[in-house]
Design a protein around this motif. Sequence first.
Motif, PDB file in Angstrom:
ATOM      1  N   TRP A 354      47.928  21.957  91.004  1.00 46.00           N
ATOM      2  CA  TRP A 354      46.079  21.740  91.510  1.00 46.00           C
ATOM      3  C   TRP A 354      46.185  20.638  90.052  1.00 46.00           C
ATOM      4  O   TRP A 354      46.243  20.887  88.807  1.00 46.00           O
ATOM      5  N   LEU A 355      45.162  20.111  90.122  1.00 51.48           N
ATOM      6  CA  LEU A 355      44.838  19.034  88.983  1.00 51.48           C
ATOM      7  C   LEU A 355      43.619  18.958  89.272  1.00 51.48           C
ATOM      8  O   LEU A 355      43.398  19.002  89.728  1.00 51.48           O
ATOM      9  N   ARG A 356      42.942  19.189  87.792  1.00 50.69           N
ATOM     10  CA  ARG A 356      41.204  18.710  87.654  1.00 50.69           C
ATOM     11  C   ARG A 356      40.990  17.514  87.379  1.00 50.69           C
ATOM     12  O   ARG A 356      41.176  17.774  85.516  1.00 50.69           O
ATOM     13  N   GLU A 357      40.723  16.175  87.523  1.00 49.11           N
ATOM     14  CA  GLU A 357      40.222  15.437  86.223  1.00 49.11           C
ATOM     15  C   GLU A 357      41.790  15.135  85.304  1.00 49.11           C
ATOM     16  O   GLU A 357      41.738  15.054  84.523  1.00 49.11           O
ATOM     17  N   GLY A 358      42.761  14.827  86.466  1.00 46.89           N
ATOM     18  CA  GLY A 358      43.944  14.499  85.888  1.00 46.89           C
ATOM     19  C   GLY A 358      45.053  15.473  85.066  1.00 46.89           C
ATOM     20  O   GLY A 358      46.260  15.759  84.667  1.00 46.89           O
ATOM     21  N   ARG A 359      44.374  16.612  84.925  1.00 49.76           N
ATOM     22  CA  ARG A 359      45.138  17.957  84.315  1.00 49.76           C
ATOM     23  C   ARG A 359      45.710  18.688  85.207  1.00 49.76           C
ATOM     24  O   ARG A 359      44.371  18.964  86.793  1.00 49.76           O
ATOM     25  N   LEU A 360      46.569  19.421  84.711  1.00 51.59           N
ATOM     26  CA  LEU A 360      47.320  20.393  84.976  1.00 51.59           C
ATOM     27  C   LEU A 360      46.108  21.263  85.162  1.00 51.59           C
ATOM     28  O   LEU A 360      46.042  22.277  84.426  1.00 51.59           O
ATOM     29  N   VAL A 361      45.575  21.778  86.611  1.00 54.82           N
ATOM     30  CA  VAL A 361      44.851  23.378  85.615  1.00 54.82           C
ATOM     31  C   VAL A 361      45.474  24.758  86.892  1.00 54.82           C
ATOM     32  O   VAL A 361      45.652  25.943  86.281  1.00 54.82           O
ATOM     33  N   ALA A 362      46.807  24.973  87.900  1.00 50.99           N
ATOM     34  CA  ALA A 362      47.358  25.759  88.208  1.00 50.99           C
ATOM     35  C   ALA A 362      48.504  24.934  88.904  1.00 50.99           C
ATOM     36  O   ALA A 362      48.821  24.585  89.761  1.00 50.99           O
ATOM     37  N   VAL A 363      49.435  26.179  89.691  1.00 52.84           N
ATOM     38  CA  VAL A 363      50.778  25.805  89.950  1.00 52.84           C
ATOM     39  C   VAL A 363      50.993  27.004  91.053  1.00 52.84           C
ATOM     40  O   VAL A 363      51.706  28.043  90.275  1.00 52.84           O
ATOM     41  N   LEU A 364      51.741  26.403  92.136  1.00 54.70           N
ATOM     42  CA  LEU A 364      52.128  27.798  92.555  1.00 54.70           C
ATOM     43  C   LEU A 364      53.686  27.508  93.399  1.00 54.70           C
ATOM     44  O   LEU A 364      53.750  26.304  94.222  1.00 54.70           O
ATOM     45  N   ALA A 365      54.443  28.434  92.385  1.00 51.73           N
ATOM     46  CA  ALA A 365      56.117  28.166  93.012  1.00 51.73           C
ATOM     47  C   ALA A 365      56.630  29.011  93.932  1.00 51.73           C
ATOM     48  O   ALA A 365      56.376  30.275  93.429  1.00 51.73           O
ATOM     49  N   VAL A 366      57.227  28.028  94.578  1.00 46.51           N
ATOM     50  CA  VAL A 366      57.968  29.322  95.499  1.00 46.51           C
ATOM     51  C   VAL A 366      59.189  29.019  95.905  1.00 46.51           C
ATOM     52  O   VAL A 366      59.879  28.089  95.801  1.00 46.51           O
ATOM     53  N   ASP A 367      59.956  30.034  95.202  1.00 49.32           N
ATOM     54  CA  ASP A 367      61.042  30.111  95.267  1.00 49.32           C
ATOM     55  C   ASP A 367      61.758  29.014  94.306  1.00 49.32           C
ATOM     56  O   ASP A 367      62.670  28.893  93.910  1.00 49.32           O
TER      57      ASP A 367
END
Length: 400
Positions: A354-367
């Motif tokens: 997930w990005l907001r105004e070009g910045r990475l704000v969250a990540v869901l990592a599966v395996d």
Amino acid sequence: MPEPAPPSVLDRVVVVGGGLAGTRAVQELRAQGHRGRVVLVGAERHRPYDRPPLSKDLLAGRTDDTTLDVDWDALDVDLRLGVRATGLRPGMLETDAGDLEHDGLVLAVGAEPRRLPGVDDAHVHLLRTVDDARRLRAELRPGARVVVVGAGWVGAEVATAAAAAGCRTTVVEAATAPLEGALGAEAGGHTVSWYAAAGVDLRLSSAVAALGADGVTLADGTILPADVVVVGIGARPSTDWLAGTGLLRTDGGSVAVDEHLAASPGVVAVGDCSAWRSRRFGTRLHVEHWDDALQAPAVAAATLLGRDAVHDPVPYFWSDQLGHVVQFTGYHRGADLVVERGDPTGAEGWSLCWLREGRLVAVLAVDRPRDLLQARRAVAAGASPDLDRLADPAVPLKSA
Ligand code: FAD
């Protein structure tokens, strides 16, 4: 190097809540030099224990005891188990075993499962405590018909254990996708196929109308016969007893704390019962994450002892469900772009960014645990990744 003596000398600190956050608060108070009395008041009769394994290893029969490895004698703490806080006045905690005076207070009362209205608890399982988990495990027998209400984090883990135990397992979810409340329908939708692959019957958009001794009735009239019903529809802060103190948020009932985790002078709150003001994300955050219960008490203890400390983590959560390791970091609400890394329909691991105004704000990592590790650092650093490289699972996330 030992911590310097605290600038503020407290006579007696009372910690309310014998979970991970309360335990860590006691440890941090001592580690940071508090020499006065410490009383820990916990409603459960068990010594503090870890909750994440309850829906994983304990339900699967791989462990029976998740007690935290703590030397309570060395911490010199007055451990009052089986005692419940019932009210709070300035400098005085009311409990069902009498009042406790204090000049410092840590609220660490955690959360309790949401219930469905009108349900006869004798026939329905909830999962929050070790007693809940042991009671449920005893009923997960091969062939048993298990209906889990709610495809959230705990519901998915219970379904995992039930299916592995050979139960005929159905999960009923009112939303259009699993984990919709936590991650949104798009992200949660990628987990739908996991249920069938694990032999679990997933019923989406299926609200429950009634629960009974012999099964679950859905809003459309369908009856799902059940030997075991488990309700896993989320949790709410265990803070009813603080009503009227002015410490609670009106939306959800968590204890509102500032970035130092202070609720009011001499009162701090940590863990699942609290919501802190996040400088990093510019909003108040309430999470129910083991990692936060682990980390926040260091800041809360420092605040009580008069030091200047700020709680501003990148949140982190994990879940083991339906054969997948699911990890999430950051804060995705308000994001304006979602980038997929890898194929969520494929057999390999994948991540959503997930990005907001070009910045990475969250990540869901599966395996993809490496993605998660690198994502947490990238979010903390406020990284603005190249979108093409971010979408390429062959490019390390930290180099995107
Ligand atoms: P709690 O663990 O809830 O402890 C609070 C304690 O306070 C309880 O013992 C309670 O009885 C006591 N208490 C409540 N009211 C009072 C009162 N009035 N007086 C005295 N005592 C009181 N997180 C993850 O990040 N990953 C996972 O995989 C994961 N799995 C989980 C699985 C399950 C089944 C559950 C229930 C939770 C899971 N969590 C997971 C969440 C994680 O366990 C919590 O974030 C963490 O336990 C919070 O710790 P806490 O000390 O704030 O609250």
